[in-house]
Design a protein around this motif. Structure first.
Motif, mmCIF file in Angstrom:
data_model
loop_
_atom_site.group_PDB
_atom_site.id
_atom_site.type_symbol
_atom_site.label_atom_id
_atom_site.label_comp_id
_atom_site.label_asym_id
_atom_site.label_seq_id
_atom_site.Cartn_x
_atom_site.Cartn_y
_atom_site.Cartn_z
ATOM 1 N N GLY A 1 54.406 33.018 -7.910
ATOM 2 C CA GLY A 1 54.750 33.179 -6.506
ATOM 3 C C GLY A 1 53.652 33.918 -5.774
ATOM 4 O O GLY A 1 53.079 34.876 -6.288
ATOM 5 N N SER A 2 53.376 33.443 -4.601
ATOM 6 C CA SER A 2 52.337 34.065 -3.786
ATOM 7 C C SER A 2 52.965 34.954 -2.727
ATOM 8 O O SER A 2 54.162 34.876 -2.465
ATOM 9 N N THR A 3 52.133 35.750 -2.127
ATOM 10 C CA THR A 3 52.520 36.409 -0.888
ATOM 11 C C THR A 3 52.247 35.382 0.212
ATOM 12 O O THR A 3 51.874 34.241 -0.065
ATOM 13 N N THR A 4 52.388 35.763 1.452
ATOM 14 C CA THR A 4 52.103 34.852 2.562
ATOM 15 C C THR A 4 50.619 34.480 2.552
ATOM 16 O O THR A 4 49.757 35.355 2.459
ATOM 17 N N ILE A 5 50.362 33.180 2.623
ATOM 18 C CA ILE A 5 48.983 32.673 2.620
ATOM 19 C C ILE A 5 48.660 32.193 4.033
ATOM 20 O O ILE A 5 49.210 31.191 4.492
ATOM 21 N N ALA A 6 47.793 32.904 4.721
ATOM 22 C CA ALA A 6 47.411 32.519 6.088
ATOM 23 C C ALA A 6 46.609 31.228 6.064
ATOM 24 O O ALA A 6 46.053 30.839 5.031
ATOM 25 N N GLY A 7 46.553 30.558 7.223
ATOM 26 C CA GLY A 7 45.719 29.360 7.349
ATOM 27 C C GLY A 7 44.303 29.655 6.887
ATOM 28 O O GLY A 7 43.733 30.678 7.253
ATOM 29 N N GLY A 8 43.745 28.791 6.035
ATOM 30 C CA GLY A 8 42.408 28.995 5.492
ATOM 31 C C GLY A 8 42.406 29.794 4.197
ATOM 32 O O GLY A 8 41.398 29.840 3.497
ATOM 33 N N GLY A 9 43.527 30.408 3.864
ATOM 34 C CA GLY A 9 43.612 31.215 2.647
ATOM 35 C C GLY A 9 44.011 30.384 1.440
ATOM 36 O O GLY A 9 44.281 29.180 1.536
ATOM 37 N N SER A 10 44.076 31.047 0.286
ATOM 38 C CA SER A 10 44.434 30.344 -0.936
ATOM 39 C C SER A 10 45.171 31.275 -1.890
ATOM 40 O O SER A 10 45.179 32.497 -1.721
ATOM 41 N N PHE A 11 45.782 30.673 -2.899
ATOM 42 C CA PHE A 11 46.482 31.379 -3.966
ATOM 43 C C PHE A 11 46.176 30.658 -5.258
ATOM 44 O O PHE A 11 46.192 29.425 -5.308
ATOM 45 N N SER A 12 45.875 31.413 -6.314
ATOM 46 C CA SER A 12 45.591 30.810 -7.617
ATOM 47 C C SER A 12 46.543 31.349 -8.671
ATOM 48 O O SER A 12 46.964 32.510 -8.616
ATOM 49 N N TYR A 13 46.859 30.479 -9.627
ATOM 50 C CA TYR A 13 47.755 30.835 -10.726
ATOM 51 C C TYR A 13 47.191 30.237 -12.007
ATOM 52 O O TYR A 13 46.875 29.041 -12.050
ATOM 53 N N THR A 14 47.055 31.049 -13.040
ATOM 54 C CA THR A 14 46.634 30.570 -14.354
ATOM 55 C C THR A 14 47.887 30.220 -15.142
ATOM 56 O O THR A 14 48.747 31.086 -15.362
ATOM 57 N N THR A 15 48.007 28.961 -15.553
ATOM 58 C CA THR A 15 49.211 28.499 -16.242
ATOM 59 C C THR A 15 49.283 29.104 -17.642
ATOM 60 O O THR A 15 48.335 29.031 -18.408
ATOM 61 N N THR A 16 50.405 29.728 -17.948
ATOM 62 C CA THR A 16 50.594 30.378 -19.245
ATOM 63 C C THR A 16 51.793 29.827 -19.994
ATOM 64 O O THR A 16 51.964 30.113 -21.175
ATOM 65 N N VAL A 17 52.637 29.047 -19.322
ATOM 66 C CA VAL A 17 53.866 28.529 -19.906
ATOM 67 C C VAL A 17 53.880 27.011 -19.763
ATOM 68 O O VAL A 17 53.563 26.481 -18.700
ATOM 69 N N VAL A 18 54.255 26.313 -20.833
ATOM 70 C CA VAL A 18 54.382 24.853 -20.802
ATOM 71 C C VAL A 18 55.734 24.501 -20.199
ATOM 72 O O VAL A 18 56.748 25.134 -20.498
ATOM 73 N N GLY A 19 55.755 23.490 -19.335
ATOM 74 C CA GLY A 19 57.011 23.036 -18.752
ATOM 75 C C GLY A 19 56.792 22.380 -17.406
ATOM 76 O O GLY A 19 55.656 22.184 -16.958
ATOM 77 N N THR A 20 57.887 22.035 -16.758
ATOM 78 C CA THR A 20 57.870 21.436 -15.422
ATOM 79 C C THR A 20 58.444 22.455 -14.456
ATOM 80 O O THR A 20 59.555 22.957 -14.664
ATOM 81 N N PHE A 21 57.671 22.759 -13.426
ATOM 82 C CA PHE A 21 58.049 23.813 -12.496
ATOM 83 C C PHE A 21 58.090 23.262 -11.076
ATOM 84 O O PHE A 21 57.066 22.885 -10.506
ATOM 85 N N ASN A 22 59.283 23.208 -10.516
ATOM 86 C CA ASN A 22 59.434 22.855 -9.110
ATOM 87 C C ASN A 22 59.089 24.094 -8.297
ATOM 88 O O ASN A 22 59.406 25.216 -8.707
#
Length: 129
Positions: free
Chosen positions: A90-111
């Motif tokens: 989960g990210s905090t609020t991402i302003a226009g032009g911003g980004s959020f990155s997540y390194t996947t550590t768990v196998v599965g399907t995530f909505n």
């Protein structure tokens, strides 16, 4: 008798022509076509999802465990990226032009969804071993 045979042949030709025409018309208009998802990055790697026009693109992304997924906000207003379970990522609020990155550590399907815009703005992250 010959007249009946000729009429059947003409009917078959017309039906065949209609089938060919309707098939070629559907494929050239590209309506309803969804391109296949991109292949997962090899050995983890990196992948990007763009937030644009109130949507995540691609809407479904498949990666391998260890991949870094980056969500880039190309809209002029804020979004979030939050797994539906509320705990995987989960990210905090991402302003226009911003980004959020997540390194996947768990196998599965995530909505996931944007908490600001609700499930109308949602996506799927599939993490393979």
């Amino acid at each position: 008798m010959k007249k009946n045979f000729v009429l059947k042949i003409i009917g078959l030709i017309i039906i065949t022509g209609l089938i060919i025409f309707s098939c070629s018309k559907g494929s050239s208009s590209n309506s309803g076509y969804t391109p296949p998802p991109p292949p997962p990055p090899p050995g983890g790697g990196a992948a990007q999802v763009t937030m644009h026009n109130m949507a995540f693109a691609p809407a479904s992304l498949t990666v391998t465990k260890g991949a870094v997924v980056k969500w880039q906000n190309d809209d002029g207003f804020a979004h979030t990226v939050t797994s539906n379970d509320g705990s995987t990522f989960g990210s905090t609020t991402i302003a226009g032009g911003g980004s959020f990155s997540y390194t996947t550590t768990v196998v599965g399907t995530f909505n996931y969804h944007c908490t600001i815009h609700g499930i109308a703005m949602s996506g799927i992250l599939i993490v393979n071993p």
